[in-house]
Design a protein around this motif. Structure first.
Motif, short mmCIF file in Angstrom:
data_model
loop_
_atom_site.label_atom_id
_atom_site.label_comp_id
_atom_site.label_asym_id
_atom_site.label_seq_id
_atom_site.Cartn_x
_atom_site.Cartn_y
_atom_site.Cartn_z
N PHE A 33 -53.48 -21.26 18.95
CA PHE A 33 -53.39 -22.00 17.70
C PHE A 33 -54.38 -23.17 17.67
O PHE A 33 -55.11 -23.36 16.71
CB PHE A 33 -51.96 -22.50 17.52
CG PHE A 33 -51.77 -23.37 16.31
CD1 PHE A 33 -51.95 -22.85 15.04
CD2 PHE A 33 -51.42 -24.70 16.45
CE1 PHE A 33 -51.79 -23.65 13.92
CE2 PHE A 33 -51.26 -25.50 15.34
CZ PHE A 33 -51.44 -24.99 14.08
N THR A 61 -47.58 -13.54 7.61
CA THR A 61 -47.58 -14.95 7.99
C THR A 61 -48.89 -15.32 8.68
O THR A 61 -49.49 -16.36 8.42
CB THR A 61 -46.40 -15.25 8.93
OG1 THR A 61 -45.22 -14.72 8.36
CG2 THR A 61 -46.24 -16.73 9.14
N GLN A 62 -49.33 -14.43 9.57
CA GLN A 62 -50.58 -14.71 10.28
C GLN A 62 -51.78 -14.57 9.35
O GLN A 62 -52.75 -15.32 9.46
CB GLN A 62 -50.72 -13.81 11.49
CG GLN A 62 -51.57 -14.47 12.55
CD GLN A 62 -52.02 -13.53 13.64
OE1 GLN A 62 -51.70 -12.35 13.64
NE2 GLN A 62 -52.77 -14.06 14.56
N TYR A 112 -51.81 -15.35 6.30
CA TYR A 112 -51.80 -16.62 5.58
C TYR A 112 -52.39 -17.73 6.44
O TYR A 112 -53.20 -18.54 5.98
CB TYR A 112 -50.37 -16.97 5.16
CG TYR A 112 -50.23 -18.38 4.64
CD1 TYR A 112 -50.66 -18.71 3.36
CD2 TYR A 112 -49.68 -19.39 5.44
CE1 TYR A 112 -50.55 -20.02 2.89
CE2 TYR A 112 -49.58 -20.68 4.98
CZ TYR A 112 -50.01 -20.99 3.71
OH TYR A 112 -49.91 -22.28 3.26
N GLN A 113 -52.00 -17.72 7.72
CA GLN A 113 -52.46 -18.77 8.63
C GLN A 113 -53.99 -18.74 8.80
O GLN A 113 -54.64 -19.78 8.85
CB GLN A 113 -51.77 -18.55 9.96
CG GLN A 113 -52.02 -19.59 11.00
CD GLN A 113 -51.73 -19.06 12.38
OE1 GLN A 113 -50.87 -18.20 12.56
NE2 GLN A 113 -52.45 -19.53 13.34
N SER A 158 -56.04 -22.06 7.54
CA SER A 158 -56.84 -22.86 8.46
C SER A 158 -58.32 -22.83 8.07
O SER A 158 -59.14 -23.47 8.72
CB SER A 158 -56.67 -22.33 9.89
OG SER A 158 -57.17 -21.02 10.01
N GLN A 164 -45.59 -17.15 -0.34
CA GLN A 164 -46.10 -18.11 0.64
C GLN A 164 -46.83 -19.28 -0.01
O GLN A 164 -47.03 -20.32 0.62
CB GLN A 164 -47.05 -17.40 1.61
CG GLN A 164 -46.33 -16.40 2.49
CD GLN A 164 -47.29 -15.56 3.30
OE1 GLN A 164 -48.18 -14.92 2.76
NE2 GLN A 164 -47.12 -15.57 4.60
#
Lengths: 226, 251
Positions: free
Chosen positions: A64, B169-170, B172-173, B177, B189
């Motif tokens: 992360f 979810t990932q 979206y991440q 970012s 989301q």
């Protein structure tokens, strides 16, 4: 039922990643381990702790932070973009950087132990024979620390092969670029393709066992990190 | 042995019910995309009924594997309709309990304001570096994203730029970012109370992809749990529906 072409691509990519990472780790890890073994600096504890961090941090934390730091808004990402390298996530180079960080302790610690075990005397002896520091490093330290280098290479390579969380967080699952064996196994399980998952997972189990067997059966090497 | 055990369980269950009809607990496995609305629904459900809800979140395929291997879940809220149907065929559910609790909507989203226009032209311009999607093999929203690209005739053009998250979810991440300028994510989301919460988005017309039906089902383990039945009834009711709609799902 056997390995598909995408399974083979994942295996090949994983071997490439682990080989390159191991070579880089030996180049980076040797001076760090040497410094840790010889220094009396107060920074020794700090550097030692930083090197060991990946052993205790969950890979998701490392992945992360690497994703955020190497992304276009992160400090590393801005630097690589300014240098014209683009951003590292979703690239093979990005995985190499992540793996080097992730597997660092598994290379530095065996080397550190090997260097410490040599002690002062061989170096003093070399100095009385008028060997310079570089000469004594290459003709005295390296041969004596050889078992440490073998252990470090095996552990660095094997640990990178087994890497999952960092690749998952950083890779984006691109075939031939960032889809490694561990991610491919995860995908098979998620997609309920258990037969294909078994082929790869069984292979991984066998590989890991053989590597550790080689490591632990070797009489000249002390196993593990200690 | 087995019979006497199940008899014992039934008696125990019945006496538990008789003593404390209000205090039952239900274990719910929830698809990752529904995590946020579920927490809100759970809070209301607990307040309104006195039951307790314990939720575990994960990718649908992963939850399926866990259910098949003895996970203690009693209710399953899937991100698709095929996985609950499969569990039903395999005899792991309470027959007749399956229903569609939400219909997912796909959105093309960027963390950058003004990056995505309201017709999705940004896709055709193809000036981005990465487009993140859920893994089409395992994530229903990922599959929907590939259907959209096929329909628009852009599948080959953007293929080298696709990055896959293991779930939505990932995906979206990756977009949040900024590592991917664009992402096909779940509307839920990036949507709250009738509007997009940040960045820029194109809500993809429903005609461009197969409906993402998200089905819920009571699992075999929840057969005699009053809280499991109560929760599914609650999920069908108007209070849950209001929350579900507020997060951008259809019903």
């Amino acid at each position: 039922m056997s390995l598909s072409s995408s399974d083979l691509a994942a295996i090949w990519l994983t071997l490439e990643l682990a080989s390159l990472t191991t070579v880089l780790l030996l180049l980076i890890g040797t001076p760090i381990a040497w410094w840790l073994a010889r220094t009396r600096s107060r920074l020794k504890g700090v550097v030692g702790a930083v090197v060991a961090l990946p052993m205790v941090l969950p890979p998701t934390v490392i992945g992360f932070y690497l994703l955020v730091a190497m992304g276009p808004h992160g400090p590393v990402g801005r630097l690589t973009e300014a240098l014209g390298l683009g951003v590292l996530p979703f690239t093979f180079a990005g995985l190499v950087v992540g793996s080097v960080f992730y597997s660092l302790p598994f290379v530095v610690q065996p080397l550190h132990n090997a260097f410490e075990a040599i002690g002062e005397r061989p170096l003093e002896a070399a100095a009385t024979l008028r060997a310079g520091p570089w000469d004594s490093f290459f003709s005295v330290v390296l041969p004596l620390a050889r078992p440490g280098f073998v252990t470090a290479s095996i552990l660095g390579f094997a640990h990178t092969v087994g890497e999952f969380g960092v690749v998952l967080m950083l890779g984006g699952n691109i075939p031939g670029k960032t889809r490694t064996v561990s991610v491919q196994i995860f995908d098979h399980v998620e997609a309920m393709e258990y037969a294909q998952a078994h082929w790869l997972a069984g292979g991984m189990l066998l590989f890991s066992f053989v590597v550790l067997l080689a490591l632990y059966s070797s009489r000249r090497m002390r196993p593990g990190l200690g | 042995m087995k019979r006497s055990l199940s008899l014992l369980t039934a008696v125990l269950g019945a006496s538990l019910l008789a003593f404390s009809a209000q205090a039952a607990e239900v274990q719910v496995a929830v698809a990752a995309n529904f995590a946020v609305p579920l927490k809100e629904i759970a809070a209301r459900f607990e307040k309104d009924t006195g039951h307790k809800l314990v939720a575990a979140f994960g990718p649908t395929g992963g939850l399926y594997t866990q259910v098949k291997n003895g996970a203690p879940f009693e209710v399953f809220l899937s991100a698709d309709d095929t996985t609950p149907a499969r569990l039903e065929r395999e005899g792991d559910t309470v027959a007749g309990s399956r229903f569609t609790y939400a219909i997912g909507k796909l959105v093309l989203w960027s963390a950058t304001e003004g990056y995505v226009d309201d017709k999705g032209e940004v896709l055709k311009k193809n000036a981005f570096r990465h487009l993140s999607i859920g893994n089409p093999k395992t994530a229903p929203y990922g599959l929907a994203a590939t259907q959209v690209l096929d329909k628009l005739g852009l599948a080959d053009a953007v293929k080298p730029k696709l990055v896959e998250g293991t779930n939505i979810t990932q995906a979206y991440q990756f977009a949040a970012s900024g590592n991917a300028e664009l992402g096909f994510v779940a509307l839920s989301q990036v949507y709250k109370d009738g509007r997009i919460t940040g960045g820029s988005a194109w809500i993809v017309p429903a005609a461009l992809y197969e409906p993402i039906r998200q089905d819920a089902v009571i699992l075999a383990r929840g057969r005699s749990n009053a809280a499991a039945t109560a929760f599914l009834e609650y999920l069908k009711g108007p209070k849950a529906a209001a929350v579900i709609k507020a997060y951008g799902y259809g019903r």
